[in-house]
Design a protein around this motif. Sequence first.
Motif: not given
Length: 177
Positions: A24, A90, A94, A99, A101, A103, A122, A127-128, A147, A149, A152
Amino acid sequence: TRAEYVNVRPISGMNCMLIAVSALAKPGDTVFSLPFSNGGHASTPEVLNSLGLHFHPISFENAFNIDLQKLRRDLTEQKPALVYIDQPIRQIINEVSPETWLHYDSSHTNGLIFGGVLPNPLDQGADCFGGSTHKTLPGPHKGFLATRSPIVAKKIDQCADHLVSHHHSSSSWSLAI
């Protein structure tokens, strides 16, 4: 994990970190993570440095609470490739650095997450997530990365294929059981 994609090639929590970070972030990128003094892994700065990444310690208000205002400023100014953490943040990412990631290292809490006592990372916007399987689960010394995604998952799979020469098949079967 309630995830569409789970990679069980990692053989430990540190191996999970190496794969997730390599997947990532790329050399020259900045990675935010917890400092050792606030519960972060002592090896994280060294691993990041060896991969050509810049470690940025997340600031805390006190021993247990992230300084969310400082984090917001740092994310806005630095736009890191990755936040590697064990606390969901998160919403702030956001808002100021979408952009980036996220984890979530769940090594110490996997049993509680799988048992429904703690929320699934999740579901909280990671993202993971993943980590070692031998701390709160009665399983083999192993690791996993999960994940929802496909992007990902592909990044993780590509790194795992090159960073784990043998994923210990017998341990993978034991983990499945």
